[in-house]
Design a protein around this motif. Structure first.
Motif, PDB file in Angstrom:
ATOM      1  N   ALA A   8      53.848  -2.527  19.558  1.00  0.00           N
ATOM      2  CA  ALA A   8      53.025  -2.416  18.354  1.00  0.00           C
ATOM      3  C   ALA A   8      53.066  -0.967  17.890  1.00  0.00           C
ATOM      4  O   ALA A   8      53.050  -0.044  18.700  1.00  0.00           O
ATOM      5  N   GLY A   9      53.107  -0.795  16.577  1.00  0.00           N
ATOM      6  CA  GLY A   9      53.181   0.563  16.063  1.00  0.00           C
ATOM      7  C   GLY A   9      52.068   0.926  15.115  1.00  0.00           C
ATOM      8  O   GLY A   9      51.813   2.099  14.869  1.00  0.00           O
ATOM      9  N   ALA A  10      51.419  -0.086  14.544  1.00  0.00           N
ATOM     10  CA  ALA A  10      50.373   0.150  13.565  1.00  0.00           C
ATOM     11  C   ALA A  10      49.261  -0.875  13.775  1.00  0.00           C
ATOM     12  O   ALA A  10      49.467  -1.902  14.419  1.00  0.00           O
ATOM     13  N   ARG A  11      48.105  -0.605  13.208  1.00  0.00           N
ATOM     14  CA  ARG A  11      46.930  -1.446  13.426  1.00  0.00           C
ATOM     15  C   ARG A  11      47.213  -2.941  13.212  1.00  0.00           C
ATOM     16  O   ARG A  11      46.837  -3.762  14.058  1.00  0.00           O
ATOM     17  N   PRO A  12      47.870  -3.350  12.112  1.00  0.00           N
ATOM     18  CA  PRO A  12      48.109  -4.792  11.926  1.00  0.00           C
ATOM     19  C   PRO A  12      48.969  -5.417  13.026  1.00  0.00           C
ATOM     20  O   PRO A  12      48.856  -6.613  13.291  1.00  0.00           O
ATOM     21  N   ASN A  13      49.835  -4.601  13.654  1.00  0.00           N
ATOM     22  CA  ASN A  13      50.668  -5.139  14.732  1.00  0.00           C
ATOM     23  C   ASN A  13      49.827  -5.640  15.901  1.00  0.00           C
ATOM     24  O   ASN A  13      50.178  -6.620  16.566  1.00  0.00           O
ATOM     25  N   PHE A  14      48.706  -4.971  16.159  1.00  0.00           N
ATOM     26  CA  PHE A  14      47.864  -5.384  17.276  1.00  0.00           C
ATOM     27  C   PHE A  14      47.206  -6.733  17.005  1.00  0.00           C
ATOM     28  O   PHE A  14      46.948  -7.500  17.921  1.00  0.00           O
ATOM     29  N   MET A  15      46.952  -7.016  15.716  1.00  0.00           N
ATOM     30  CA  MET A  15      46.423  -8.344  15.367  1.00  0.00           C
ATOM     31  C   MET A  15      47.435  -9.434  15.722  1.00  0.00           C
ATOM     32  O   MET A  15      47.066 -10.560  16.058  1.00  0.00           O
ATOM     33  N   LYS A  16      48.719  -9.085  15.634  1.00  0.00           N
ATOM     34  CA  LYS A  16      49.782 -10.061  15.885  1.00  0.00           C
ATOM     35  C   LYS A  16      50.080 -10.232  17.368  1.00  0.00           C
ATOM     36  O   LYS A  16      50.415 -11.332  17.812  1.00  0.00           O
ATOM     37  N   ILE A  17      49.974  -9.143  18.138  1.00  0.00           N
ATOM     38  CA  ILE A  17      50.252  -9.301  19.571  1.00  0.00           C
ATOM     39  C   ILE A  17      49.029  -9.779  20.344  1.00  0.00           C
ATOM     40  O   ILE A  17      49.175 -10.301  21.457  1.00  0.00           O
ATOM     41  N   ALA A  18      47.828  -9.629  19.761  1.00  0.00           N
ATOM     42  CA  ALA A  18      46.615 -10.020  20.491  1.00  0.00           C
ATOM     43  C   ALA A  18      46.643 -11.473  20.955  1.00  0.00           C
ATOM     44  O   ALA A  18      46.337 -11.759  22.127  1.00  0.00           O
ATOM     45  N   PRO A  19      47.015 -12.451  20.098  1.00  0.00           N
ATOM     46  CA  PRO A  19      47.062 -13.826  20.588  1.00  0.00           C
ATOM     47  C   PRO A  19      48.102 -14.031  21.690  1.00  0.00           C
ATOM     48  O   PRO A  19      47.917 -14.862  22.588  1.00  0.00           O
ATOM     49  N   ILE A  20      49.199 -13.261  21.631  1.00  0.00           N
ATOM     50  CA  ILE A  20      50.240 -13.376  22.650  1.00  0.00           C
ATOM     51  C   ILE A  20      49.722 -12.824  23.976  1.00  0.00           C
ATOM     52  O   ILE A  20      49.961 -13.398  25.045  1.00  0.00           O
ATOM     53  N   VAL A  21      48.990 -11.723  23.917  1.00  0.00           N
ATOM     54  CA  VAL A  21      48.367 -11.174  25.128  1.00  0.00           C
ATOM     55  C   VAL A  21      47.418 -12.198  25.737  1.00  0.00           C
ATOM     56  O   VAL A  21      47.438 -12.441  26.959  1.00  0.00           O
ATOM     57  N   ARG A  22      46.606 -12.819  24.889  1.00  0.00           N
ATOM     58  CA  ARG A  22      45.655 -13.802  25.411  1.00  0.00           C
ATOM     59  C   ARG A  22      46.380 -14.990  26.033  1.00  0.00           C
ATOM     60  O   ARG A  22      45.927 -15.545  27.050  1.00  0.00           O
ATOM     61  N   ALA A  23      47.517 -15.370  25.441  1.00  0.00           N
ATOM     62  CA  ALA A  23      48.286 -16.499  25.981  1.00  0.00           C
ATOM     63  C   ALA A  23      48.998 -16.133  27.277  1.00  0.00           C
ATOM     64  O   ALA A  23      49.236 -16.996  28.137  1.00  0.00           O
ATOM     65  N   LEU A  24      49.351 -14.864  27.438  1.00  0.00           N
ATOM     66  CA  LEU A  24      50.062 -14.417  28.639  1.00  0.00           C
ATOM     67  C   LEU A  24      49.123 -14.122  29.807  1.00  0.00           C
ATOM     68  O   LEU A  24      49.565 -14.084  30.955  1.00  0.00           O
ATOM     69  N   ARG A  25      47.858 -13.904  29.495  1.00  0.00           N
ATOM     70  CA  ARG A  25      46.918 -13.496  30.540  1.00  0.00           C
ATOM     71  C   ARG A  25      46.871 -14.533  31.670  1.00  0.00           C
ATOM     72  O   ARG A  25      46.637 -15.715  31.435  1.00  0.00           O
TER      73      ARG A  25
END
Length: 371
Positions: A8-25
């Motif tokens: 992630a490089g910018a604030r909106p990118n974190f919105m996009k990886i957040a669901p993936i992080v939750r799915a990987l947890r």
């Protein structure tokens, strides 16, 4: 255990990886690290921001931002190459179309590390947009394409991408906005700046503008400003102003009138609290076209093209262009109850991240077996 770098490089990118992080947890076979390139340094990215997203803070902050497009891309590439050589992840996942997406894809590919691109295949056809260059180059070297809408599948097929590499999974931004809307409904909304405005204005519209083609040209900004002033005579508007946009409004001497309330940039939850209940949103943002479609809010896009046509074909978005008369006419349709309703597109159901993780699990398991 396979390790995936989530870039992630910018604030909106974190919105996009957040669901993936939750799915990987807690995944049995896949681990992850969140890599923040530092393309944009945001002082508001504190613990509360990541708590709102339901993810931990980045594992690594590279502080590689700043400078021109070339300088920024080069700094990110140098820092990311050092990291990949030292730790060698099993895959690199990039999202969207920012410079970090391009830079980290190139580095990973040259090191023979598989690249997964989330939001692959989107095309505006406008080669003056830096984002379009980033999309095209990233997709030219990615191994796995995670696609949000039918038009993107068509673009990738025409560009000769292998059918087996194209995965129509839905949209992680929609995953996130649905998740955040639930969090918002369960929390205290009175603490957000926009809540006082909402209480004072039962009916209102929201404006965002940041595209250089709209805000860096005095004549264009003046025409759009005139349209906003005319709409605001019938519906009060609140405008969280991008710093560059505010500077240009002042530099060009453009006044929007007393019915357009200018406020500072908003945090994600504060902004969601504002726009989700709006009568309409007027914007040139790509992501907001999708988010408004996800929640069924009428959206008037002040651009001549969009890389997200499903929001127009199926969703609540209208592509109005930049002609003031057309912008005002579309706004009046919404005010008259004749605005576009639309529907949520196929697979925009909040489960895109789970589908992405399932594909990555299969692909990395197959790669391990082959090795």
């Amino acid at each position: 255990m396979k390790t995936i770098y989530l870039v992630a490089g910018a604030r909106p990118n974190f919105m996009k990886i957040a669901p993936i992080v939750r799915a990987l947890r807690g995944h049995a076979r896949l681990a992850y690290k969140i890599i923040h390139t530092g393309q944009h340094y945001d002082r508001d990215m504190n613990e509360v921001f990541f708590e709102e997203l339901g993810i931990p803070a980045p594992d690594l902050f590279m502080a590689a931002g700043g400078g021109s497009h070339a300088e920024q891309t080069a700094k990110i590439m140098l820092a990311f190459e050092q990291l990949c050589v030292a730790e060698r992840p099993d895959a690199v996942l990039v999202v969207g179309d920012v410079n970090s997406t391009l830079a980290c894809s190139i580095v990973a590919k040259k090191l023979n590390i598989p690249v997964a691109h989330v939001e692959a295949g989107l095309r505006s056809g406008d080669m003056t947009m830096p984002e379009e260059i980033n999309r095209l180059v990233t997709d030219s070297i990615s191994d796995w394409f995670f696609v949000t809408e039918p038009s993107a599948v068509g673009h990738l097929r025409r560009e000769g991408k292998p059918e087996a590499a194209i995965h129509y999974v839905g949209h992680v931004m929609v995953d996130n906005v649905l998740y955040q809307a639930e969090q918002l409904a369960a929390g205290d909304r009175s603490r957000y700046e926009g809540s006082a405005y909402k209480a004072a204005h039962p009916r209102y519209g929201v404006v965002t503008l940041h595209r250089p083609s709209n805000v860096d040209d005095a004549a264009m900004m003046g025409r759009i400003g005139a349209a906003l002033t005319e709409i605001a005579a019938e519906l009060p508007l609140i405008f969280p102003v991008h710093p560059r946009t505010r500077a240009n409004l002042e530099r060009f001497g453009i006044a929007l009138g007393p019915n357009v309330t200018l406020v500072g940039p908003q945090g994600y939850m504060a902004f969601l609290n504002l726009w989700k209940d709006a009568v309409m949103v007027l914007t040139d943002s790509g992501g907001l076209q999708e988010e408004t479609t996800a929640l069924g809010v009428p959206c008037i896009t002040i651009r001549d093209n969009t890389e997200r046509p499903v929001t127009v074909d199926e969703g609540s978005n209208v592509l109005a262009g930049t002609d003031p008369a057309t912008i005002v006419a579309e706004a009046r349709k919404v005010l008259a109850g004749q605005g576009k309703q639309g529907r949520r597109p196929h697979l925009w159901d909040g489960q895109a991240a789970q589908r992405i993780v399932a594909v990555l699990d299969r692909q990395l398991a197959a790669a391990g077996a082959t090795t």
